[in-house]
Design a protein around this motif. Structure first.
Motif, PDB file in Angstrom:
ATOM      1  N   UNK A  51       0.837  -1.195   0.000  1.00 36.29           N
ATOM      2  CA  UNK A  51       0.000   0.000   0.000  1.00 36.29           C
ATOM      3  C   UNK A  51       0.872   1.244   0.000  1.00 36.29           C
ATOM      4  N   UNK A  52       0.198   2.420  -0.086  1.00 34.38           N
ATOM      5  CA  UNK A  52       0.947   3.670  -0.061  1.00 34.38           C
ATOM      6  C   UNK A  52       1.363   4.116  -1.447  1.00 34.38           C
ATOM      7  N   UNK A  53       2.417   4.934  -1.448  1.00 36.35           N
ATOM      8  CA  UNK A  53       2.897   5.535  -2.694  1.00 36.35           C
ATOM      9  C   UNK A  53       4.353   5.137  -2.914  1.00 36.35           C
ATOM     10  N   UNK A  54       4.650   4.927  -4.161  1.00 37.40           N
ATOM     11  CA  UNK A  54       6.037   4.598  -4.544  1.00 37.40           C
ATOM     12  C   UNK A  54       6.896   5.803  -4.243  1.00 37.40           C
ATOM     13  N   UNK A  55       8.029   5.629  -3.555  1.00 37.69           N
ATOM     14  CA  UNK A  55       8.919   6.752  -3.238  1.00 37.69           C
ATOM     15  C   UNK A  55       9.358   7.475  -4.500  1.00 37.69           C
ATOM     16  N   UNK A  56       9.244   8.823  -4.459  1.00 36.15           N
ATOM     17  CA  UNK A  56       9.618   9.614  -5.636  1.00 36.15           C
ATOM     18  C   UNK A  56      11.116   9.481  -5.947  1.00 36.15           C
ATOM     19  N   UNK A 111      14.009   0.252 -16.284  1.00 28.60           N
ATOM     20  CA  UNK A 111      13.328  -0.247 -17.464  1.00 28.60           C
ATOM     21  C   UNK A 111      11.962  -0.869 -17.132  1.00 28.60           C
ATOM     22  N   UNK A 112      11.909  -1.624 -16.066  1.00 31.65           N
ATOM     23  CA  UNK A 112      10.672  -2.320 -15.738  1.00 31.65           C
ATOM     24  C   UNK A 112      10.316  -2.054 -14.270  1.00 31.65           C
ATOM     25  N   UNK A 113       9.074  -1.557 -14.099  1.00 28.66           N
ATOM     26  CA  UNK A 113       8.565  -1.361 -12.740  1.00 28.66           C
ATOM     27  C   UNK A 113       7.069  -1.717 -12.792  1.00 28.66           C
ATOM     28  N   UNK A 114       6.764  -2.889 -12.261  1.00 25.09           N
ATOM     29  CA  UNK A 114       5.372  -3.350 -12.255  1.00 25.09           C
ATOM     30  C   UNK A 114       4.844  -3.373 -10.811  1.00 25.09           C
ATOM     31  N   UNK A 115       3.597  -2.862 -10.632  1.00 21.09           N
ATOM     32  CA  UNK A 115       2.985  -2.783  -9.285  1.00 21.09           C
ATOM     33  C   UNK A 115       1.458  -2.859  -9.406  1.00 21.09           C
ATOM     34  N   UNK A 116       0.793  -2.994  -8.276  1.00 20.10           N
ATOM     35  CA  UNK A 116      -0.669  -3.085  -8.264  1.00 20.10           C
ATOM     36  C   UNK A 116      -1.252  -1.668  -8.264  1.00 20.10           C
ATOM     37  N   UNK A 117      -1.026  -0.969  -9.341  1.00 19.82           N
ATOM     38  CA  UNK A 117      -1.449   0.419  -9.455  1.00 19.82           C
ATOM     39  C   UNK A 117      -2.685   0.598 -10.334  1.00 19.82           C
ATOM     40  N   UNK A 176     -14.293  -2.423  -8.362  1.00 21.87           N
ATOM     41  CA  UNK A 176     -15.200  -2.641  -7.227  1.00 21.87           C
ATOM     42  C   UNK A 176     -15.030  -1.565  -6.165  1.00 21.87           C
ATOM     43  N   UNK A 177     -13.802  -1.209  -5.907  1.00 23.05           N
ATOM     44  CA  UNK A 177     -13.503  -0.227  -4.847  1.00 23.05           C
ATOM     45  C   UNK A 177     -13.283   1.165  -5.393  1.00 23.05           C
ATOM     46  N   UNK A 178     -12.935   1.249  -6.655  1.00 18.80           N
ATOM     47  CA  UNK A 178     -12.683   2.552  -7.271  1.00 18.80           C
ATOM     48  C   UNK A 178     -11.354   3.133  -6.868  1.00 18.80           C
ATOM     49  N   UNK A 179     -10.474   2.306  -6.322  1.00 20.96           N
ATOM     50  CA  UNK A 179      -9.153   2.790  -5.895  1.00 20.96           C
ATOM     51  C   UNK A 179      -8.107   1.734  -6.191  1.00 20.96           C
ATOM     52  N   UNK A 180      -6.825   2.148  -6.233  1.00 18.52           N
ATOM     53  CA  UNK A 180      -5.704   1.242  -6.475  1.00 18.52           C
ATOM     54  C   UNK A 180      -5.044   0.894  -5.175  1.00 18.52           C
ATOM     55  N   UNK A 222      -1.138  -3.489 -12.475  1.00 18.95           N
ATOM     56  CA  UNK A 222      -1.958  -4.695 -12.387  1.00 18.95           C
ATOM     57  C   UNK A 222      -3.027  -4.519 -11.311  1.00 18.95           C
ATOM     58  N   UNK A 223      -4.077  -5.363 -11.371  1.00 15.53           N
ATOM     59  CA  UNK A 223      -5.074  -5.407 -10.334  1.00 15.53           C
ATOM     60  C   UNK A 223      -4.561  -6.251  -9.185  1.00 15.53           C
ATOM     61  N   UNK A 224      -4.978  -5.934  -8.030  1.00 16.81           N
ATOM     62  CA  UNK A 224      -4.525  -6.655  -6.839  1.00 16.81           C
ATOM     63  C   UNK A 224      -5.014  -8.089  -6.805  1.00 16.81           C
TER      64      UNK A 224
END
Length: 818
Positions: free
Chosen positions: A757-762, A776-782, A787-791, A804-806
């Motif tokens: 959860x939270x935000x990826x560090x800038x 080059x590659x950064x994949x996350x559940x963003x 259903x929830x309307x949020x990531x 991706x979806x959680x």
């Protein structure tokens, strides 16, 4: 009667030749040697004495006194007459004539016998003359043309006898040279009467004589053309006034020449004297019988020239002096120096051509066909060198029974098609044969991809561009200039072959060159081979147990092939083995406990096979282990704790097995470890913080496991060359620590499929802005959940490359977070 007529004809023919100036002697006839002459004269003396005695006792009026006896009697009388007058001319060279009481006893005996015979000769001669006259008259009516021939034959036989007797011995010559006359005057008168009567008979029918003479001239045109000669008292000239008659033929019957007879004789005599000046000093001048003009009286006794008779046994004798000199004649061809030189050169060329043809028939008898077995030629010179015997000693006779086997093809190539034409005693004969075998054994499906043998090793070049494998996903090559296999240079220079300074094959590296066929067990006959690298090809079949006999072999790389079966247990006894790479094949079995025998083993690659069982604890003794790859098999159990003693380990690939348990904190002891791939195993627990303290760790793959916990802040302790973190598909929670921004060289981050959860560090996202490096590659559940309307996690714009979806229902590649 016919015999008598034939003899008469022949006598007449000889007589006609004598009358026409053609002696019956042939050019080249010569007198006998001194020794032979002495023996012959002794026998002649004895025979003459016996004949004279018989003639005295035989009655002249005997009824059975036939014609042949009459001729013999006449022959003896004429012989006695002529011999007594002219024997001095027939003296043996170097023997002086004797006179008076000092004469040879045999000569004295001849004179006494001849004097006694002269008393009865008139009667006998009269009877003989009457018989000859009757025969001539009787035959003139019936056989008119034959009478002259019979007379000629009769007198020529008498003449020939006289010549033979006149040339045979010093006894008669001595008698003739004595002061006493040979025979009484009555005898001489009787003989003169006989000569006159014979001449009268010849004149009785001149027409017949002339016709026969013409015929004989035609028949004998190729015989000797010689003139009779009468020697002078000195032997240096001719006395024209003393043309003695021979056998009743007077000198007037001889035809004349342009030169007078004395002049011709002088020229001939002068030539003969000039050619025979080899007399011994202090000895009397030697006189040789003249084969051209007869024997001349050099002592001047009688001046009569005696013709030399031709003996039957002398016909085949070659007399060099009788060959007429031809100034225009050329020497035989074989005596020319140039001819001999050319002949020698031609012989040498013929030898060279013959040898070249033999060698060409031997070594070029067959054309090489790389896909089909060459047909064995008949026995040749090369085969006789013992090539097959040497090969049988090397590989055995059984493997050569099949003509289409790689062993037989290699033997055939070594015998007939190898341009180097090595013999069994060559240092690299066996090595070259095994190299040829290796090619034929690994080209079952066709020629190699690059640097295959030339179509014609004798004429084609050896250069090629070898395609060396540089990458496999995707397959990539880069070309290297090298030389073709089975070409006319050393096998150490063929593509992919490595030799030491002694010319011994040490390595084979032909990966990616599309070799095909079973793993060649014949490589065991490379006694110094250390490395085999034949990956990414089409090798098939099982692993040959024979390779375990290669004491110097330390590296076997046969990965990415189609090998089946199990690893022979004997392979685990190869104590020199350091690298064993059999990855990506279809090998079954397990990791045996005998692996502990390979104390020098550094690389154990069995990835992507069908290995089952657990990793034996015996691996803990392999202190040299650096690469342990057993991924993509069916291994079970847990990773043995004994393996944490591997101080040199750099890679541990355990992914895609069925390993269980937790990740031990002891992994933190493997300070050389840089690549940990444990994904796709049912591992549980958390990530030990000791992992983050590994100073050389570059890659950490823990995705698709059952791990829990969070990512500790200690992750920032990883080296600045850490580049991959893949922990997706686990049950991690919490937020991403700011220390992740310390991973300045990181290029790939997978954190999706967790509960972050939270935000990826800038600061982490800022790594993408680096000039020399980009995340080059950064994949996350963003991705926003409908259903929830949020990531689950918020990713700054342009930071995440895949959202991706959680719940794991889908992912979306995007340039911005949601």
């Amino acid at each position: 009667m016919n015999n008598k007529n034939n003899m008469s004809d022949e006598d007449a023919k000889i007589k006609a030749r004598a009358a026409s100036g053609r002696p019956s002697t042939q050019p080249g006839a010569t007198s006998s040697t001194a020794a032979a002459a002495s023996a012959s004269l002794a026998r002649l003396d004895q025979r003459l004495a016996e004949k004279l005695a018989k003639e005295q006792q035989r009655p002249s009026s005997s009824s059975n006194y036939n014609t042949r006896a009459q001729l013999e009697s006449l022959e003896g009388d004429v012989q006695a007459k002529v011999t007594g007058s002219h024997r001095a001319a027939a003296m043996r060279p170097g023997v002086e004539s004797v006179s008076g009481e000092s004469a040879d006893p045999v000569a004295a005996k001849i004179r006494r016998d001849t004097q006694q015979m002269s008393k009865s000769e008139p009667t006998e001669l009269q009877h003989l003359e009457a018989a000859i006259q009757a025969k001539v008259q009787g035959n003139s009516k019936q056989q008119q043309p034959q009478r002259p021939q019979e007379l000629y034959s009769l007198e020529d036989q008498v003449q020939a006898k006289i010549r033979r007797d006149g040339n045979n011995g010093p006894s008669l010559a001595a008698a003739a040279s004595s002061n006493a006359p040979y025979g009484s005057s009555g005898n001489n008168n009787n003989m003169s009467t006989l000569d006159q009567r014979i001449a009268a008979k010849m004149a009785a029918n001149p027409t017949a004589f002339r016709n026969d003479d013409d015929d004989l001239d035609d028949d004998d045109d190729e015989y000797d053309r010689k003139l009779p000669a009468v020697a002078s008292n000195t032997g240096n000239g001719l006395n024209s006034g003393k043309m003695a008659s021979i056998g009743g033929v007077s000198s007037g019957n001889y035809p004349s020449n342009n030169k007078s007879i004395p002049e011709q004789a002088k020229e001939q005599q002068s030539d003969r004297r000039s050619n025979n000046r080899n007399e011994t000093l202090g000895r009397p001048e030697q006189t040789q019988p003249d084969v051209e003009y007869g024997v001349m009286d050099m002592a001047g006794a009688s001046g009569l020239a005696i013709a030399v008779a031709v003996q039957d046994d002398d016909d085949d004798m070659f007399i060099p002096s009788a060959v007429e000199y031809d100034p225009d004649a050329k020497p035989p061809m074989y005596r020319h120096r140039r001819f001999r030189l050319y002949a020698l050169l031609a012989f040498f060329v013929v030898i060279v051509v013959a040898v070249g043809a033999a060698v060409g028939a031997t070594v070029g008898s067959k054309n090489m066909n790389m896909t089909e077995s060459p047909t064995m030629a008949p026995t040749t010179i090369r085969e006789s060198f013992g090539i097959r015997t040497q090969v049988e000693r090397l590989v055995g006779a059984k493997v050569l029974e099949k003509e289409d086997s790689a062993y037989s093809k290699a033997l055939d190539w070594m015998t007939f098609d190898d341009p180097m034409q090595l013999t069994p005693d060559a240092d690299n004969f066996s090595q070259r044969y095994i190299a040829a075998y290796f090619y034929f054994a690994t080209s079952e499906d066709g020629p190699w991809l690059s640097c295959a043998p030339p179509k014609d090793a004798w004429t084609d070049g050896t250069e090629c561009q070898y395609k060396e494998l540089s990458a496999i996903f995707p397959v990539q090559y880069f070309e290297v200039p090298w030389n073709r296999w089975l070409s006319n240079i050393s096998e150490c220079q063929w593509a992919g072959v490595t030799c030491d300074e002694h010319g011994q094959v040490r390595g084979l590296d032909l990966s990616g060159n599309e070799l095909s066929g079973p793993v060649p067990e014949g490589m065991v006959h490379f006694p110094y081979l250390q490395s085999i690298s034949i990956s990414w090809t089409n090798l098939r079949g099982t692993l040959p147990v024979e390779l375990s006999e290669m004491k110097q072999l330390n590296s076997i790389e046969l990965h990415y092939n189609q090998i089946t079966g199990t690893v022979p247990i004997e392979w685990y006894k190869m104590r020199s083995l350091q690298h064993l790479n059999l990855g990506d094949n279809m090998i079954s079995g397990s990791v045996p406990t005998e692996i502990a025998n390979l104390l020098d083993l550094k690389s154990y690659f069995f990835f992507t096979n069908m290995i089952t069982g657990s990793i034996p604890t015996e691996v803990g003794v392999l202190n040299s282990m650096a690469y342990f790859r057993v991924s993509r098999n069916a291994l079970t159990g847990s990773f043995p704790s004994e393996a944490f003693s591997w101080r040199s380990i750099e890679e541990i690939w355990l992914h895609r097995n069925q390993l269980t348990g937790t990740i031990s904190t002891d992994f933190g002891r493997l300070t050389s470890l840089n690549d940990m791939r444990f994904q796709a195993n049912p591992l549980v627990g958390t990530i030990p913080t000791e992992i983050y303290s590994l100073p050389n760790l570059e890659r950490l793959d823990l995705w698709d496991c059952q791990l829990t916990g969070t990512i500790a802040t200690e992750i920032g302790l990883l080296s600045d060359h850490f580049y991959t973190l893949r922990v997706s598909g686990n049950q991690f929670r919490g937020t991403l620590p700011q220390e992740m921004a310390n991973l300045t060289e990181i290029s790939e981050i997978w954190i999706e499929g967790n509960a972050f959860t939270g935000t990826v560090p800038e600061a982490l996202c800022a790594l993408e802005d680096k000039v020399d490096y980009t995340l080059e590659t950064f994949s996350a559940d963003c991705l926003v959940d409908s259903a929830t309307g949020a990531a689950e996690i918020s990713c700054p714009t342009g930071c995440c490359t895949t959202c991706c979806r959680a719940d794991g229902t889908g992912c979306l590649e995007t340039d911005s977070g949601v």
